[in-house]
Scaffold this motif. Sequence first.
Motif, mmCIF file in Angstrom:
data_model
loop_
_atom_site.group_PDB
_atom_site.id
_atom_site.type_symbol
_atom_site.label_atom_id
_atom_site.label_comp_id
_atom_site.label_asym_id
_atom_site.label_seq_id
_atom_site.Cartn_x
_atom_site.Cartn_y
_atom_site.Cartn_z
ATOM 1 N N SER A 110 43.052 57.596 82.943
ATOM 2 C CA SER A 110 43.570 58.858 82.393
ATOM 3 C C SER A 110 43.589 59.944 83.443
ATOM 4 O O SER A 110 44.221 60.979 83.266
ATOM 5 C CB SER A 110 42.666 59.350 81.261
ATOM 6 O OG SER A 110 42.685 58.447 80.215
ATOM 7 N N GLU A 111 42.844 59.710 84.499
ATOM 8 C CA GLU A 111 42.737 60.761 85.517
ATOM 9 C C GLU A 111 43.345 60.395 86.849
ATOM 10 O O GLU A 111 43.593 61.262 87.684
ATOM 11 C CB GLU A 111 41.263 61.123 85.718
ATOM 12 C CG GLU A 111 40.687 61.756 84.475
ATOM 13 C CD GLU A 111 39.478 62.605 84.760
ATOM 14 O OE1 GLU A 111 39.313 63.054 85.900
ATOM 15 O OE2 GLU A 111 38.699 62.806 83.820
ATOM 16 N N ILE A 112 43.540 59.109 87.077
ATOM 17 C CA ILE A 112 44.148 58.717 88.347
ATOM 18 C C ILE A 112 45.286 57.731 88.102
ATOM 19 O O ILE A 112 45.303 57.052 87.085
ATOM 20 C CB ILE A 112 43.102 58.091 89.324
ATOM 21 C CG1 ILE A 112 42.600 56.743 88.775
ATOM 22 C CG2 ILE A 112 41.947 59.027 89.576
ATOM 23 C CD1 ILE A 112 41.706 56.001 89.765
ATOM 24 N N GLY A 113 46.216 57.703 89.038
ATOM 25 C CA GLY A 113 47.299 56.725 88.934
ATOM 26 C C GLY A 113 48.453 57.199 88.082
ATOM 27 O O GLY A 113 48.451 58.301 87.548
ATOM 28 N N PRO A 114 49.435 56.313 87.931
ATOM 29 C CA PRO A 114 50.702 56.720 87.312
ATOM 30 C C PRO A 114 50.617 57.004 85.812
ATOM 31 O O PRO A 114 51.542 57.569 85.249
ATOM 32 C CB PRO A 114 51.610 55.507 87.553
ATOM 33 C CG PRO A 114 50.686 54.360 87.764
ATOM 34 C CD PRO A 114 49.440 54.907 88.369
ATOM 35 N N LEU A 115 49.536 56.609 85.155
ATOM 36 C CA LEU A 115 49.457 56.780 83.702
ATOM 37 C C LEU A 115 48.634 58.001 83.299
ATOM 38 O O LEU A 115 48.408 58.245 82.114
ATOM 39 C CB LEU A 115 48.846 55.522 83.055
ATOM 40 C CG LEU A 115 49.519 54.204 83.415
ATOM 41 C CD1 LEU A 115 48.722 53.027 82.881
ATOM 42 C CD2 LEU A 115 50.948 54.168 82.856
ATOM 43 N N LYS A 116 48.198 58.749 84.283
ATOM 44 C CA LYS A 116 47.278 59.854 83.974
ATOM 45 C C LYS A 116 47.964 60.978 83.193
ATOM 46 O O LYS A 116 49.192 61.045 83.095
ATOM 47 C CB LYS A 116 46.677 60.401 85.258
ATOM 48 C CG LYS A 116 47.662 61.047 86.185
ATOM 49 C CD LYS A 116 46.990 61.323 87.517
ATOM 50 C CE LYS A 116 48.014 61.739 88.549
ATOM 51 N NZ LYS A 116 47.472 61.704 89.900
ATOM 52 N N GLY A 117 47.110 61.845 82.674
ATOM 53 C CA GLY A 117 47.599 62.926 81.820
ATOM 54 C C GLY A 117 48.344 64.000 82.585
ATOM 55 O O GLY A 117 48.244 64.078 83.820
ATOM 56 N N PRO A 118 49.089 64.855 81.877
ATOM 57 C CA PRO A 118 49.920 65.875 82.520
ATOM 58 C C PRO A 118 49.119 66.843 83.381
ATOM 59 O O PRO A 118 49.559 67.232 84.461
ATOM 60 C CB PRO A 118 50.570 66.613 81.345
ATOM 61 C CG PRO A 118 50.040 66.017 80.096
ATOM 62 C CD PRO A 118 49.202 64.853 80.425
#
Length: 583
Positions: free
Chosen positions: A201-209
């Motif tokens: 949720s905090e790193i990488g392509p899927l993290k939050g806005p």
Amino acid sequence: MRLSIGQVHRNVLALASSRSCFVLGDHLSFRMLSQQRAAGFHQTAWRGSQIVEDRGSPLTLASLEVQSKVEYGKKEKIARTGGPKPSSRGSSLNVKPRVSSSLSVKPRVSSPNVKPAKSALPKSAGVKKTLKVDEALFSAKSFEELGLPPLLIDRLNKEGLTAPTEVQSAAIPIIAQKHDVVIQSYTGSGKTLAYLLPILSEIGPLKGPMEQDNSEKRSGIEAVIVAPSRELGMQIVREVEKILGPNDKRLVQQLVGGANRSRQEEALKKNKPIIVVGTPGRISEISAAGKLQTHGCRFLVLDEVDQLLSFNYREDMHRILEHVGRKSGTTSRDILGPLARRSERQTILVSATIPFSVIRAARSWGHDPVLIRAKSVVPLDSITVPRPALSQADANSSSPSNSVNQAAVGSLPPSLEHYYCTAKAQHKVDTLRRCIHALEAQTVIAFMNNTKPLKDVVFKLKARGIEATELHGDLGKLARSTVLKKFKDGEFRVLVTNELSARGLDVPECDLVVNLDLPTDSTHYAHRAGRTGRLGRKGIVVTICEENEAFVVRKMRKQLAVAIKPCEFTEGELVVHKEEDVE
Ligand SMILES: Nc1ncnc2c1ncn2[C@@H]1O[C@H](COP(=O)(O)OP(=O)(O)OP(=O)(O)O)[C@@H](O)[C@H]1O
């Protein structure tokens, strides 16, 4: 009467009672975090997240639709030799307890709601049943409510994961609040995603806005995950790859021992991963060679932490703890001393068994460490077995052995059934064969303490028409992964192995674990036993010991606070004895 075991309880999985317990602050004071407080922490990076304040409200995995995610393999079923041929892999493991005059335990009869194995069930099927849950501290109903970013939730849904397990509900918001955490929850309860999801949720392509806005500021490796064995390391890599999806899977790099090191170094250079997963030796080796820059790392996860902090790994672990997420110039004394400088790194320690030594370590390394204990993802019918409590004297003792014993309490899924029987050493394999047939077990892991006798057991099983294979550390990396893959694919009915496979190994179909040698203590028993009964499935653990060892089993039974019932296998059936008959 037939008791179906090894079936997925699709309709009765429940998030049962748990009281998550937190260790906050430097003084290791255990106390409950109020939910309001938790929600307050949550606001910054996790907009929109909610922690529902509702102790004791009904909470079921069935209502969370977890039943549709419980492992639906797409593999072709492979006919097995030896014993009754199952119509499909994962079909029910049948216990037909013959009601002998000495039967002390009322044989449990399969619930009419319990459906046949995964293969027989469409994903959406299953009778939903609401279960009352005591003291349900967390009652998140979906990943959305835990505040996971939409992109990540999309990916989870694509993988058929739509509801968090209890430990995930408990851990995700707390990790998002930037606490250092110790996660303790029983085997097969979903601890891997409990730490992976907040990280992704905090790193990488899927993290939050919000995290996307900060992405410019960061580069390089942002999470290091350490596991004690190559198998577990590879399993975690596959879990990360699965969530990242095919286009981004190069963002995770395995650094496990036994594999080609220069290739791993090349991949680090070329793919620029954000997550590395590896074994202590290989990570510290590559780090010492200057090929792995982890000073800016934000997350350090030690999976199976109690094993990683054992003597065997101390040098490598020391290096990892000293370097990962530590700004250069910070010395070892800074890290371990009482005036340790606050690092940016968040440390996540994970195991089903957490001895006090780990709590102590977490306290010295961590910043506001929190112990997350979530005990349950349990089928309803399994929570009726009463658990003998440890005596107060046991509980209060702080001796090292007591610490080990206490570590194992609550580490076993309630869905497991435990038995032991006695046999002379030379008859153990035959007892194993009778046990497999009596229980109609389809996917069996048999543990021994040493490597040498494994081959002999495999040979004898094969001679009796049971397809078996061995797995141990003396096999090369390729051989190990091939054996494991074939076992998972159903080419072998029995995996004969040693302690190598006791931790973390996730073979959801495993419906029977057999101890052909006694585990060294209750912690080892717990990890071996935990290879079956994964994620609320039923599973059976049978310990075959010599008569003069039976007292050890009874001692472990006390330490683990689980019923390990004496039994024998006669005429193709499991016969459960009254305890008095054998003592
Ligand atoms: N929310 C979920 N929904 C469905 N399946 C899940 C979920 N979370 C985890 N799983 C699956 O449950 C299984 C067990 O998970 P995992 O291996 O993380 O357990 P664990 O608690 O780490 O066990 P161990 O202590 O033995 O290492 C895995 O197959 C995993 O993919």
